[in-house]
Design a protein around this motif. Structure first.
Motif, short mmCIF file in Angstrom:
data_model
loop_
_atom_site.label_atom_id
_atom_site.label_comp_id
_atom_site.label_asym_id
_atom_site.label_seq_id
_atom_site.Cartn_x
_atom_site.Cartn_y
_atom_site.Cartn_z
N LEU A 26 -24.73 -49.57 5.10
CA LEU A 26 -24.53 -48.42 4.22
C LEU A 26 -23.92 -47.24 5.00
N THR A 27 -24.36 -47.04 6.22
CA THR A 27 -23.81 -45.95 7.03
C THR A 27 -22.31 -46.11 7.20
N ARG A 28 -21.87 -47.33 7.48
CA ARG A 28 -20.42 -47.58 7.64
C ARG A 28 -19.68 -47.40 6.31
N PHE A 29 -20.32 -47.85 5.22
CA PHE A 29 -19.68 -47.77 3.90
C PHE A 29 -19.47 -46.30 3.48
N LYS A 30 -20.47 -45.46 3.73
CA LYS A 30 -20.36 -44.06 3.35
C LYS A 30 -19.39 -43.28 4.23
N SER A 31 -19.15 -43.77 5.44
CA SER A 31 -18.30 -43.03 6.37
C SER A 31 -16.89 -43.61 6.48
N LYS A 32 -16.51 -44.44 5.50
CA LYS A 32 -15.15 -45.01 5.55
C LYS A 32 -14.09 -43.91 5.49
N ASP A 33 -14.36 -42.91 4.67
CA ASP A 33 -13.44 -41.76 4.58
C ASP A 33 -14.10 -40.55 5.23
N LYS A 34 -13.36 -39.86 6.07
CA LYS A 34 -13.93 -38.72 6.80
C LYS A 34 -14.21 -37.53 5.89
N ASN A 35 -13.41 -37.33 4.86
CA ASN A 35 -13.53 -36.13 4.02
C ASN A 35 -14.32 -36.39 2.74
N ILE A 36 -15.22 -37.34 2.78
CA ILE A 36 -15.98 -37.68 1.58
C ILE A 36 -16.96 -36.56 1.24
N ASN A 37 -17.12 -36.23 -0.07
CA ASN A 37 -18.06 -35.19 -0.48
C ASN A 37 -19.39 -35.82 -0.91
N GLU A 38 -20.36 -34.95 -1.26
CA GLU A 38 -21.70 -35.41 -1.60
C GLU A 38 -21.69 -36.31 -2.83
N LYS A 39 -20.87 -35.96 -3.81
CA LYS A 39 -20.81 -36.76 -5.04
C LYS A 39 -20.28 -38.17 -4.74
N GLN A 40 -19.29 -38.23 -3.86
CA GLN A 40 -18.74 -39.53 -3.48
C GLN A 40 -19.75 -40.35 -2.67
N LYS A 41 -20.51 -39.66 -1.83
CA LYS A 41 -21.56 -40.35 -1.06
C LYS A 41 -22.61 -40.93 -2.01
N GLU A 42 -22.98 -40.14 -3.01
CA GLU A 42 -23.95 -40.60 -3.99
C GLU A 42 -23.42 -41.81 -4.76
N ALA A 43 -22.13 -41.78 -5.09
CA ALA A 43 -21.52 -42.90 -5.81
C ALA A 43 -21.55 -44.16 -4.96
N ARG A 44 -21.29 -43.99 -3.69
CA ARG A 44 -21.30 -45.17 -2.81
C ARG A 44 -22.73 -45.71 -2.62
N GLU A 45 -23.70 -44.83 -2.60
CA GLU A 45 -25.09 -45.30 -2.51
C GLU A 45 -25.45 -46.11 -3.76
N THR A 46 -25.01 -45.59 -4.94
CA THR A 46 -25.28 -46.30 -6.20
C THR A 46 -24.60 -47.66 -6.20
N LYS A 47 -23.38 -47.70 -5.70
CA LYS A 47 -22.64 -48.96 -5.60
C LYS A 47 -23.39 -49.95 -4.68
N TYR A 48 -23.86 -49.43 -3.57
CA TYR A 48 -24.61 -50.23 -2.58
C TYR A 48 -25.89 -50.79 -3.20
N ILE A 49 -26.63 -49.93 -3.90
CA ILE A 49 -27.90 -50.36 -4.50
C ILE A 49 -27.66 -51.43 -5.57
N SER A 50 -26.73 -51.15 -6.48
CA SER A 50 -26.49 -52.09 -7.58
C SER A 50 -25.94 -53.41 -7.07
N SER A 51 -25.07 -53.38 -6.07
CA SER A 51 -24.50 -54.61 -5.53
C SER A 51 -25.58 -55.48 -4.90
N ILE A 52 -26.40 -54.87 -4.09
CA ILE A 52 -27.47 -55.64 -3.44
C ILE A 52 -28.45 -56.16 -4.47
N TYR A 53 -28.85 -55.31 -5.40
CA TYR A 53 -29.85 -55.71 -6.39
C TYR A 53 -29.37 -56.89 -7.22
#
Length: 810
Positions: free
Chosen positions: A722-749
């Motif tokens: 997840l750390t690598r997934f959230k840091s793929k783009d250097k200029n990512i904002n909080e909303k984008q980080k949250e979206a990637r966390e949601t993507k990570y959770i749903s994909s794994i689940y």
């Protein structure tokens, strides 16, 4: 002859011994060898015995224990086959060692020197010496004892373990490439000479290889007789003594598979197979092998005593269940459970798990079946995860099943003649089912402990409903997805929030009800709980009833070594409803004739007894008067109860299933886990207290599956993936980080659900090769965790969900 024996005994390894045979070819010629057991068809008998070198070595130790007991019997002037002889091994120890006091280190060490397991040779090719100061044998008796096979020379002696003299030959196959085993012995009463012989695998000549399918095992004779010579004593480098009488055996180049220091590592290995040996044993290493080892001799007195000694440091709970059941013809089966603590000594949770496994489970034996203290078979952790369905206890539970008092006809169908594994017959299957049912049923000690560990990791769970709606909306496959999942999961209609609320309320209520319990060494009271003064119990003919007694004695009262207590259930009278007039007592005198009785050890001030009449010849209306007694070194107590057999319980009619509503399926919860503590969520440390696998940066998820049911999915929110997934783009904002966390959770689940569903529906059996090439059964939790910890997670969170699901459907 003396020098020949000393030369053979001094050889450190197989190659050195072979050189001695080559140099003395006039003695070791073909005419001076006879087939073991009197038959050249002995290959299959010897080869098809113990499946591991440790188990084979245990048979040698068992023979030494038998020999020591036999010597004591003869010294007391008792014929071991007579009715005056003890009828069990336990009685033999009581009779032959009345003042033993082996709980004292000095007394135990002194007795342990009577049976010694000694290392010799280099550490990479160890020779094993087994010595006992037992009965010993005359040279002309060797062929009927040490060198016989399936002759039953101890079959009429009830207090020894061995019966057919077959098990002792099992170690030969682990002796290097040539099966070299040196045997020397002198009778305990000093009569006769010291005799010796060498056992080996017959080296086939070129001509023999063309006409023989198999070789055979043979032993040395000289001029047709066992070689011998007179001795007063021999210096054979035993601990604290010279050899005067008894037996000494040397196994050359023993194939352990890895290096062992005898004083510690091998001692632990042997201890697992000798749960409660009748006599203490000494394991001894040498300064030449391990010059820096300060502990070269250690006494061995079984895993049970070691667990008792270390209980305060390692164990959370110990309990005993005693069963007298019609399944094994009313005989007794005693089960002891040891539940290890999550954290031991000064170790962290993860270090504790590793330390416990290395210290107590070297052979991956989680359920031990023993006879007279020797383990005869075992189950691995698979029994805990699949049969008990207690995966949270997988790495923390050891179960000992004492089969010593089982009915002979039932017991003989359980174990192979090699005494190292269980048979695969109907009795074994029935016993497995019986143990699983009794140990896992609601209200049992293990059930409650497993629930405690579940509760300890029950934090705020994510809403599976909202996640499912969001996921299916995005991919537009709700009906297909639900049909796939409904093949495996029992979809219910509980609201997630309500379920979590009820769980919290229940947990809170349980915490309020908990009252501090202050146990005493001996009980001061023993009272029937919840029955008032009537002491009358109704027992459905096809059901079970639990009786509870309140007491204040400590939990280990029944199984502690020093001053233990005992719970007895006896039949006073049986008034049969079929007797004319109903006023005449039945003739039965044993409670096992009319009831199956399951007794539990004290647990926080409560002793439980379960009664059922399954398989018994009783009728509705029968009245059984029974006496329950609590006895021991302290005060004794008793209660008289009346048990009335009632009409069988009616089976509940099945309620028709409601139509499935895909709006709110009862799928497994997901739980988010963070490295550090975060309000409302699990931390790694807290999760690691209960989960079988360690939550760290490398772990992505852990699916908690108990038996066939996937209960919860723990998702690591601080994984490297997840750390690598959230840091793929250097200029990512909080909303984008949250979206990637949601993507990570749903994909794994959801991918966990898909893989779990496919694995279960296709009925796959999961087996993994270990480093040494052996096959090891794996449960589905380990399998799924391993998949997600590899590159699979990286793949699914960077892949279109709809495309992936469609590909799975194809």
């Amino acid at each position: 002859m003396r020098q020949l024996f000393l030369d053979l005994f001094s050889a450190k390894q197989e190659a050195e011994l072979s050189e001695i045979l080559d140099k003395n070819s006039d003695i070791f010629n073909d005419d001076n060898w006879k087939p073991l057991g009197g038959t050249s068809n002995n290959y299959s008998i010897i080869e098809n015995q113990q499946s591991s070198p440790i188990a084979a070595l245990i048979e040698k130790i068992t023979n030494s224990i038998d020999a020591t007991l036999m010597k004591r019997c003869y010294e007391m002037g008792i014929d071991p086959k007579s009715t005056y002889a003890p009828q069990t091994m336990e009685e033999a120890v009581e009779m032959f060692f009345p003042n033993r006091n082996w709980d004292l280190q000095s007394n135990r060490r002194k007795q342990a020197e009577e049976i010694q397991i000694i290392a010799d040779g280099p550490t990479n090719e160890t020779a094993v010496i087994i010595y006992d100061n037992g009965e010993g044998q005359l040279p002309d008796k060797f062929e009927n004892t040490f060198l016989s096979l399936v002759t039953g020379n101890k079959n009429e002696i009830p207090f020894v373990q061995g019966k057919y003299n077959m098990g002792g030959s099992g170690a030969i196959v682990f002796c290097g490439k040539n099966g070299y085993q040196l045997i020397g012995s002198k009778r305990y009463d000093k009569t006769g000479n010291f005799g010796f012989t060498l056992v080996r695998q017959h080296p086939l000549s070129k001509e023999e290889k063309q006409i023989k399918k198999n070789t055979w095992y043979e032993y040395l004779v000289i001029d047709g007789r066992i070689p011998s010579f007179p001795i007063d004593e021999l210096d054979l480098k035993l601990h604290n003594r010279k050899f005067v009488s008894g037996t000494i055996i040397k196994l050359y180049s023993y194939q352990f598979g890895k290096r062992y220091g005898f004083a510690q590592e091998l001692n632990q290995q042997l201890t697992e197979f000798l749960f409660e040996p009748a006599l203490p044993i000494l394991t001894k290493d040498t300064k030449e092998r391990y010059p820096n080892n300060k502990v070269l001799e250690t006494d061995l007195f079984g895993l049970k005593r070691r667990l008792e000694k270390e209980e305060e440091d390692y164990l959370q709970k110990t309990f005993v269940e005693e069963y007298e059941d019609d399944l094994f013809f009313g005989s007794k089966l005693v089960v002891t459970g040891y539940v290890f603590a999550n954290k031991v000594k000064n170790y962290s949770v993860s270090e504790s798990k590793k330390h416990i496994r290395e210290r107590y489970f070297k052979n991956n034996m989680s359920v031990l079946f023993s006879m007279n203290g020797q383990v005869h078979g075992h189950y691995t952790t698979e029994f805990i995860t699949q049969s008990l369905k207690f995966s949270l206890l997988k790495n923390h539970l050891l179960i000992h099943v004492d089969c010593t008092h089982l009915d002979y006809d039932f017991r003989k169908r359980l174990f192979m003649a090699s005494r190292d594994r269980l048979k695969g017959g109907g009795e074994t299957k029935a016993l497995r089912g019986f143990l699983a049912k009794q140990l896992s049923k609601k209200g049992s000690i293990l059930y409650e402990l497993n629930q405690e560990r579940k509760n300890s990791i029950s934090f705020e769970s994510g809403s599976t409903t909202e996640l499912l709606k969001s996921f299916t909306k995005d991919i537009g496959m709700a009906p297909d997805l639900m049909r796939l999942l409904s093949q495996t999961f029992k979809l219910d209609f509980k609201d997630d929030a309500k379920k979590n609320k009820n769980s919290k309320e229940k947990k809170s209520q349980q915490e309020k009800e908990e009252v501090a319990f202050s146990p005493k060494r001996f009980p001061s009271f023993f009272n029937l709980k919840g029955k008032g003064t009537k002491n009358a119990i109704s027992l459905p003919l096809n059901g079970e009833n639990q009786i509870q007694f309140a007491t204040d004695v400590e939990d280990n009262y029944f199984h502690r070594t020093d001053e233990p207590g005992e719970l007895e259930v006896a039949l006073i009278s049986h008034r049969s409803s079929e007797t004319k007039g109903g006023d005449r007592e039945g003739t039965r005198t044993e409670i096992s004739e009319v009831l199956n009785v399951h007794k539990s050890s004290p647990s926080n001030g409560t002793i439980r007894i379960h009664l059922n009449a399954e398989g018994k010849e009783v009728s509705v209306g029968d009245e059984l008067e029974i006496k329950v007694s609590l006895n021991g070194s302290g005060p004794s107590f008793e209660e008289i109860l009346m048990v009335r057999l009632a009409e069988p319980k009616q089976k509940k009619e099945k309620v028709p299933k409601k139509e499935e509503d895909f709006e709110n399926p009862g799928l497994p919860e997901f739980q988010l886990v963070y490295k550090e503590e975060k309000e409302g969520f699990l931390s790694w440390e807290k999760a690691n207290e209960s989960l079988p696998s360690e939550m760290n940066a490398e772990m992505v998820m852990y699916p908690l599956a108990e038996g066939e049911q996937l209960e919860k999915i723990f998702i690591n929110m601080d994984s490297n993936v997840l750390t690598r997934f959230k840091s793929k783009d250097k200029n990512i904002n909080e909303k984008q980080k949250e979206a990637r966390e949601t993507k990570y959770i749903s994909s794994i689940y959801f991918h966990t659900l898909f893989l779990y569903t496919i694995t279960k529906n296709r009925k796959f059996s999961l087996v993994k090769k270990t480093e040494d090439g052996a096959s090891e059964n794996k449960d589905i939790s380990e399998y799924l965790q391993d998949i997600f910890d590899s590159y699979y997670t990286e793949f699914i969170i960077n892949f279109g969900d709809k495309d992936l699901i469609e590909s799975l459907g194809e």
